[in-house]
Scaffold this active site. Structure first.
Site, PDB file in Angstrom:
ATOM      1  CE  LYS A  71      -4.078  -1.875   2.328  1.00 37.51           C
ATOM      2  NZ  LYS A  71      -5.019  -1.654   3.432  1.00 37.51           N
ATOM      3  CG  ASP A 108      -8.122   0.457   3.897  1.00 34.25           C
ATOM      4  OD1 ASP A 108      -8.810  -0.549   3.675  1.00 34.25           O
ATOM      5  OD2 ASP A 108      -6.881   0.464   3.814  1.00 34.25           O
TER       6      ASP A 108
HETATM    7  P1  NAD Z   1       0.066  -1.606  10.514  1.00 35.02           P
HETATM    8  O1  NAD Z   1       1.122  -2.547  10.951  1.00 35.02           O
HETATM    9  O2  NAD Z   1       0.364  -0.569   9.481  1.00 35.02           O
HETATM   10  O3  NAD Z   1      -0.514  -0.818  11.800  1.00 35.02           O
HETATM   11  C1  NAD Z   1      -0.881  -1.430  12.997  1.00 35.02           C
HETATM   12  C2  NAD Z   1      -0.593  -0.430  14.127  1.00 35.02           C
HETATM   13  O4  NAD Z   1      -1.167  -0.927  15.329  1.00 35.02           O
HETATM   14  C3  NAD Z   1       0.903  -0.226  14.394  1.00 35.02           C
HETATM   15  O5  NAD Z   1       1.209   1.151  14.335  1.00 35.02           O
HETATM   16  C4  NAD Z   1       1.101  -0.777  15.804  1.00 35.02           C
HETATM   17  O6  NAD Z   1       2.091  -0.115  16.544  1.00 35.02           O
HETATM   18  C5  NAD Z   1      -0.280  -0.569  16.391  1.00 35.02           C
HETATM   19  N1  NAD Z   1      -0.603  -1.349  17.578  1.00 35.02           N
HETATM   20  C6  NAD Z   1      -0.249  -2.629  17.886  1.00 35.02           C
HETATM   21  N2  NAD Z   1      -0.776  -2.962  19.090  1.00 35.02           N
HETATM   22  C7  NAD Z   1      -1.484  -1.890  19.546  1.00 35.02           C
HETATM   23  C8  NAD Z   1      -2.249  -1.630  20.710  1.00 35.02           C
HETATM   24  N3  NAD Z   1      -2.421  -2.548  21.674  1.00 35.02           N
HETATM   25  N4  NAD Z   1      -2.809  -0.396  20.845  1.00 35.02           N
HETATM   26  C9  NAD Z   1      -2.638   0.546  19.900  1.00 35.02           C
HETATM   27  N5  NAD Z   1      -1.929   0.341  18.767  1.00 35.02           N
HETATM   28  C10 NAD Z   1      -1.361  -0.868  18.594  1.00 35.02           C
HETATM   29  O7  NAD Z   1      -1.149  -2.531  10.051  1.00 35.02           O
HETATM   30  P2  NAD Z   1      -2.402  -2.100   9.139  1.00 35.02           P
HETATM   31  O8  NAD Z   1      -2.065  -2.259   7.711  1.00 35.02           O
HETATM   32  O9  NAD Z   1      -2.910  -0.793   9.619  1.00 35.02           O
HETATM   33  O10 NAD Z   1      -3.439  -3.257   9.478  1.00 35.02           O
HETATM   34  C11 NAD Z   1      -4.022  -3.373  10.766  1.00 35.02           C
HETATM   35  C12 NAD Z   1      -5.062  -4.483  10.765  1.00 35.02           C
HETATM   36  O11 NAD Z   1      -6.131  -4.139   9.874  1.00 35.02           O
HETATM   37  C13 NAD Z   1      -4.558  -5.833  10.281  1.00 35.02           C
HETATM   38  O12 NAD Z   1      -5.008  -6.797  11.209  1.00 35.02           O
HETATM   39  C14 NAD Z   1      -5.247  -6.031   8.941  1.00 35.02           C
HETATM   40  O13 NAD Z   1      -5.500  -7.388   8.667  1.00 35.02           O
HETATM   41  C15 NAD Z   1      -6.559  -5.291   9.162  1.00 35.02           C
HETATM   42  N6  NAD Z   1      -7.267  -4.832   7.951  1.00 35.02           N
HETATM   43  C16 NAD Z   1      -8.623  -4.996   7.891  1.00 35.02           C
HETATM   44  C17 NAD Z   1      -9.340  -4.527   6.803  1.00 35.02           C
HETATM   45  C18 NAD Z   1     -10.827  -4.732   6.739  1.00 35.02           C
HETATM   46  O14 NAD Z   1     -11.433  -4.398   5.710  1.00 35.02           O
HETATM   47  N7  NAD Z   1     -11.442  -5.230   7.772  1.00 35.02           N
HETATM   48  C19 NAD Z   1      -8.680  -3.865   5.758  1.00 35.02           C
HETATM   49  C20 NAD Z   1      -7.300  -3.718   5.845  1.00 35.02           C
HETATM   50  C21 NAD Z   1      -6.590  -4.206   6.949  1.00 35.02           C
END
Ligand code: NAD
Length: 269
Positions: A71, A108
């Site tokens: 992305k 998103d």
């Molecule tokens: P990413 O790694 O870019 O970001 C995740 C963030 O969460 C990081 O900055 C991390 O430090 C933070 N984090 C971890 N534990 C935490 C906590 N306890 N409290 C606060 N922050 C915390 O990941 P991303 O690309 O943003 O994806 C995140 C999730 O979203 C993944 O599980 C992915 O599968 C999901 N997702 C879902 C959809 C959907 O349509 N439902 C779409 C895209 C991604």
């Protein structure tokens, strides 16, 4: 059935076997008798620039959904970005124009908000808390700010990441009230877990259970995690009487936004 006349869209990522978009898009195309199909493409990072260059000459391809881990890395390879994709430095969909130009957007946040509105959540004037300020958290926070929430708190176990998102939001929405710490949830109208915490069978909560005791039962609690559908956070919120929104609901709501940007389905599909 893919025919010689079939126009294509793709979903690009690595790995790709876990994505649900091909089933969702291809079922919709079949149900609407559309001569369109989605391909799932697992591309290695070194081949990415060549792949993007080839999209410009791929005449029967309308666009490409982009997922993890590309992305952010695709951003400099495209010809144009929407305002929000440029602000977020992240794209999750590309449209190929008839002349081969590649335009990126990030829907998103729009998909998330569409699902939340379907639960009756009206963002204007509300207080929202977004846990996780990575790719998805940033896109959701941006959409909430754009839709007029009054106060937005972003929290991340990496505070510098939350601060960087706050700075980005402040530049785009100077009137927005932004906070970083969370000590009480009683005034929060929307709580979103946008971190991977709770995925699989970890049983983990993104915030301490004691903090969740202050949740207001009128709040909407949403999770982006898709597996399990009911995460530990959602199970607890449901017990407290809150309305909940699952990760698959966000993914399903987003299909129309992705398809509409590529020009292959209406936004409310
Ligand atoms: P990413 O790694 O870019 O970001 C995740 C963030 O969460 C990081 O900055 C991390 O430090 C933070 N984090 C971890 N534990 C935490 C906590 N306890 N409290 C606060 N922050 C915390 O990941 P991303 O690309 O943003 O994806 C995140 C999730 O979203 C993944 O599980 C992915 O599968 C999901 N997702 C879902 C959809 C959907 O349509 N439902 C779409 C895209 C991604």
């Amino acid at each position: 059935m893919i025919r010689g006349s079939t126009e294509l869209v793709a979903i690009l990522g690595s790995p790709i076997a876990q994505v649900k978009s091909p089933e969702n898009f291809n079922s919709w195309f079949a149900a609407h008798d559309a001569d369109l199909a989605m391909l799932a493409i697992d591309m290695s990072e070194p081949a990415l620039a060549g792949f993007i260059a080839s999209l410009r000459g791929w005449n029967n391809l309308r666009g490409c959904v982009v997922t993890v881990p590309y992305k952010q890395s695709l951003v400099p390879l495209l010809d144009e970005l929407s305002e929000r994709a440029a602000a977020l430095r992240s794209v999750n969909v590309i449209r190929r124009e008839a002349n081969g130009r590649l335009i990126g957007d990030n829907v998103d946040g729009a998909g998330f908000l569409k699902a939340a509105r379907a639960h009756g959540f009206q963002p204007a004037g509300k207080q929202a808390l977004v846990l996780g300020s990575g790719g998805v958290g940033a896109a959701i926070a941006y959409a909430l700010a754009e839709a007029g929430v009054r106060r937005l708190t972003v929290a991340d176990v990496r505070p510098a990441q939350a601060q960087a998102l706050g700075d980005l939001l402040k530049r785009a929405f100077p009137a927005l009230d932004i906070g970083y710490g969370v000590e009480d949830l009683s005034e929060v109208d929307l709580l979103v877990n946008a971190s991977p915490v709770g995925m699989g069978d970890s049983g983990e909560l993104p915030v301490p259970v004691t903090l969740l005791e202050s949740l207001n039962s009128a709040a909407l609690v949403a999770d982006v995690v898709t597996q399990p559908v009911i995460t530990p956070l959602l199970a607890l919120a449901r017990e407290r009487g809150c309305c909940i929104q699952t990760g698959p609901e966000m993914a399903r709501a987003q299909m129309g936004n992705l398809g509409a940007f590529m020009g292959v389905m209406p936004v409310d599909a």
